[in-house]
Enzyme design. Structure first.
Site, short mmCIF file in Angstrom:
data_model
loop_
_atom_site.label_atom_id
_atom_site.label_comp_id
_atom_site.label_asym_id
_atom_site.label_seq_id
_atom_site.Cartn_x
_atom_site.Cartn_y
_atom_site.Cartn_z
CE LYS A 22 5.35 2.97 9.38
NZ LYS A 22 4.97 2.82 8.01
CG ASN A 23 8.15 -0.29 7.67
OD1 ASN A 23 6.95 0.21 7.82
ND2 ASN A 23 9.20 0.22 7.22
NE ARG A 92 4.11 4.76 -2.42
CZ ARG A 92 4.78 3.58 -3.10
NH1 ARG A 92 4.83 2.59 -2.01
NH2 ARG A 92 4.99 3.16 -4.19
CB CYS A 116 2.94 9.71 -0.90
SG CYS A 116 4.07 9.03 0.24
NE ARG A 121 7.31 5.45 -0.57
CZ ARG A 121 6.99 5.27 0.78
NH1 ARG A 121 6.46 6.09 1.35
NH2 ARG A 121 7.54 4.31 1.05
N PRO A 122 7.04 5.10 -7.20
CG PRO A 122 8.75 4.62 -8.62
CD PRO A 122 8.42 5.46 -7.68
CB ILE A 123 3.84 0.27 -7.59
CG1 ILE A 123 2.67 0.79 -8.31
CG2 ILE A 123 3.71 0.88 -5.95
CD1 ILE A 123 1.32 0.28 -7.78
CG LEU A 125 10.79 -2.20 -9.29
CD1 LEU A 125 11.82 -1.96 -7.96
CD2 LEU A 125 11.50 -2.74 -10.47
CG ASP A 306 11.88 4.18 7.14
OD1 ASP A 306 11.82 4.90 6.18
OD2 ASP A 306 11.14 3.19 7.39
CB ILE A 328 16.21 4.79 0.03
CG1 ILE A 328 17.33 4.03 0.93
CG2 ILE A 328 15.08 3.85 -0.40
CD1 ILE A 328 17.94 2.86 -0.08
NE ARG A 398 1.15 6.68 7.66
CZ ARG A 398 2.54 7.05 7.08
NH1 ARG A 398 3.18 7.97 6.75
NH2 ARG A 398 2.84 5.56 6.57
C1 UD1 Z 1 9.55 0.29 2.58
C2 UD1 Z 1 9.19 0.70 4.11
C3 UD1 Z 1 9.51 2.32 4.49
C4 UD1 Z 1 11.14 2.13 3.95
C5 UD1 Z 1 11.45 1.56 2.65
C6 UD1 Z 1 13.10 1.42 2.48
C7 UD1 Z 1 6.90 -0.32 4.55
C8 UD1 Z 1 5.44 -0.30 4.82
N1 UD1 Z 1 7.69 0.85 4.15
O1 UD1 Z 1 8.93 1.14 1.85
O2 UD1 Z 1 9.21 2.62 5.69
O3 UD1 Z 1 11.44 3.74 4.01
O4 UD1 Z 1 10.97 0.27 2.50
O5 UD1 Z 1 13.57 0.73 3.57
O6 UD1 Z 1 7.36 -1.30 4.82
N2 UD1 Z 1 10.89 1.63 -6.23
C9 UD1 Z 1 10.35 1.93 -7.60
N3 UD1 Z 1 9.65 1.15 -8.11
C10 UD1 Z 1 8.92 0.24 -7.32
C11 UD1 Z 1 9.01 0.21 -5.75
C12 UD1 Z 1 10.10 0.91 -5.43
O7 UD1 Z 1 11.36 2.53 -8.22
O8 UD1 Z 1 8.10 -0.56 -7.85
C13 UD1 Z 1 11.89 2.68 -5.63
C14 UD1 Z 1 11.28 3.40 -4.68
O9 UD1 Z 1 10.68 4.78 -5.25
C15 UD1 Z 1 12.48 4.04 -3.69
C16 UD1 Z 1 13.03 2.60 -3.39
O10 UD1 Z 1 12.83 1.81 -4.55
O11 UD1 Z 1 13.19 5.08 -4.33
C17 UD1 Z 1 12.89 1.90 -2.20
O12 UD1 Z 1 11.53 1.67 -2.13
P1 UD1 Z 1 10.77 0.39 -1.44
O13 UD1 Z 1 12.05 -0.56 -0.83
O14 UD1 Z 1 9.92 -0.35 -2.40
O15 UD1 Z 1 10.04 0.99 -0.32
P2 UD1 Z 1 8.67 0.58 0.23
O16 UD1 Z 1 8.20 -0.81 0.18
O17 UD1 Z 1 7.89 1.79 -0.29
#
Ligand code: UD1
Length: 416
Positions: A22-23, A92, A116, A121-123, A125, A306, A328, A398
């Site tokens: 999926k990822n 998301r 969520c 789950r901030p974005i 970065l 996961d 994480i 999902r």
């Molecule tokens: C992806 C996977 C998810 C997996 C995760 C960690 C997909 C669709 N989802 O999620 O299944 O659990 O990797 O292996 O591929 N963070 C920030 N700011 C940001 C981005 C992330 O603070 O801009 C933090 C998040 O809150 C979290 C950590 O970084 O605590 C890891 O997030 P990230 O690696 O970005 O996970 P996803 O890409 O959302």
């Protein structure tokens, strides 16, 4: 409302082929937006998240055709750069479309994905990296308005955390940018390499994926291509835990054991016999499972967050007490209260879960709180005495392509 009903106690045995990841498939479907030709994505699992991705692509003006496990996307006629709010809310990870849409059209409008199921789950970065590539971002009324007015320009970006989604968004935005982009402290997950392999097969020049420094030399245009999605290591760990907790003997075909080193080591610690041959893993579990040394979720190649709920569920029926540390996500233990309904003895505090193995779980009614938490309930239900009814299974759909059918093939008494 659909639910899963399990009569626990059957030992699992037999063999199954593990679905595509999926990822991987979600960012690769997003990447088809950048390609000006037909892209055939093979080994595409049948998941509701894939349905949402296809709806997003169609909404942008792509033509999509789904035949068995292949999705063909033609994005030549892309006409739109906005993802509707209801689709953003459904998934998301649709935030990964951002880099691809900007890369193709120079603009994007999406609603903020917000918090969520796993906590905030901030974005940030993703957004600061896109700004470095020349995107102006305005956040207003719950929407993000992104505009690369002067074109995307390569840049050197250091991530403060190796975020999977941020690394993917940068790769997507930079693939056709002017000049070179370097990502320091990039995520090293196999799904990142799968995305880079897909883009490179379409003409991109991305080097170093799978390591913590990725170099992306922007190219003028990407063509159509064909690609097969890598196997899903989290789904593989789910069927392994199901075999382990039921004292089963199961062979998983079509897996990539080198992606699962940290996972396999925990199964070995729990007393399971693991045989790896090429793309096959056989797991045999005959005696009572053992407690395992502390498991900590970490960025790849560490133990994947996961697979945490899946391993915790399995350890509920081990001999002794084990500790899991979730590093994480902030709020990943919501499913624990549901597991407790089946008799699991788990205490959580902050990012730590202490799992005291019990001799017996008993069937109960419970609800999925999230995707992997839902899978954890299925695993526990397979070992519990009596009937377990699991509600809200849309979370499971999902990420699992027909989990009920796969487990039935392995001799489980399970129905939807
Ligand atoms: C992806 C996977 C998810 C997996 C995760 C960690 C997909 C669709 N989802 O999620 O299944 O659990 O990797 O292996 O591929 N963070 C920030 N700011 C940001 C981005 C992330 O603070 O801009 C933090 C998040 O809150 C979290 C950590 O970084 O605590 C890891 O997030 P990230 O690696 O970005 O996970 P996803 O890409 O959302």
């Amino acid at each position: 409302m659909a639910e899963i009903v399990i009569r626990g106690g059957n030992r699992l045995n037999g063999e199954i082929t593990v679905q595509g990841a999926k990822n991987s498939v979600l960012p690769i479907l997003a990447a088809t937006i950048l390609c000006k030709g037909d892209c055939a994505v093979h080994n595409c699992p049948n998941l509701s998240d894939v349905d949402v991705s296809i709806k997003i692509l169609e909404g942008l003006g792509c033509n999509c055709l789904r035949e068995d496990n292949t999705v063909i996307v033609d994005s030549r006629d892309i006409s739109c750069y906005k993802i509707p709010e209801h689709l953003m809310r459904e998934m998301r990870s649709s935030v990964v479309f951002l880099g691809a849409i900007i890369g193709r059209t120079g603009k994007a409008v999406i609603s903020s994905p917000g918090g969520c199921e796993l906590g905030p789950r901030p974005i940030d970065l993703h957004l600061s990296a896109l700004e470095k590539l020349g995107v102006q971002i305005i956040e207003e009324h719950g929407y993000l308005y992104c505009d690369a007015r002067d074109g995307l320009k390569g840049a050197e970006i250091t991530l403060s955390f190796p975020s999977v989604g941020a690394t993917e968004n940068i790769i997507l935005a930079a693939a056709c940018a002017e000049g070179m982009t370097i990502i320091h402290n990039a995520a090293k997950e196999p799904e990142i390499s799968d995305l880079a392999d897909f883009l490179n097969s379409a003409g991109a020049r991305i080097y170093g994926s799978g390591s913590d420094t990725i170099y992306i030399y922007g190219v003028k245009t990407l063509s159509g291509t064909e690609h097969s999605i890598i196997p899903d290591r989290i789904v593989a760990s789910t069927y392994m835990a199901a075999a382990a907790i039921t004292g089963g003997n199961v062979c998983l075909n079509g897996v990539m054991p080198s992606h699962m080193v940290a996972i396999l080591s925990v199964f070995r610690d729990s007393g399971c016999e693991i045989d790896v041959k090429g793309k096959t893993i056989r797991i045999k579990s005959s005696n009572k499972l053992l407690r395992v040394p502390t498991v900590r979720s970490l960025a790849y190649p560490g133990f994947p967050t996961d697979s945490g709920p899946i391993i915790i569920s399995m350890l509920c029926m081990s001999r002794g007490t084990s500790v899991f540390v979730e590093n994480i996500f902030e709020n990943r233990f919501r499913y624990v209260d549901e597991l407790k309904r089946l008799g699991a003895k788990i205490k959580t505090e902050g990012k730590i879960a202490v799992v005291e193995g019990v001799d017996r779980l008993s069937g109960a009614n419970c609800k999925c709180t999230d995707l992997r938490g839902g899978a954890a309930l299925v695993i526990a239900g397979l070992a519990a005495h009596g009937e377990t009814v699991i509600e809200e299974i849309r979370h499971i759909n999902r990420g699992y392509d027909n989990i009920v059918k796969s487990l039935k093939t392995l001799n489980a008494d399970i129905k939807e």
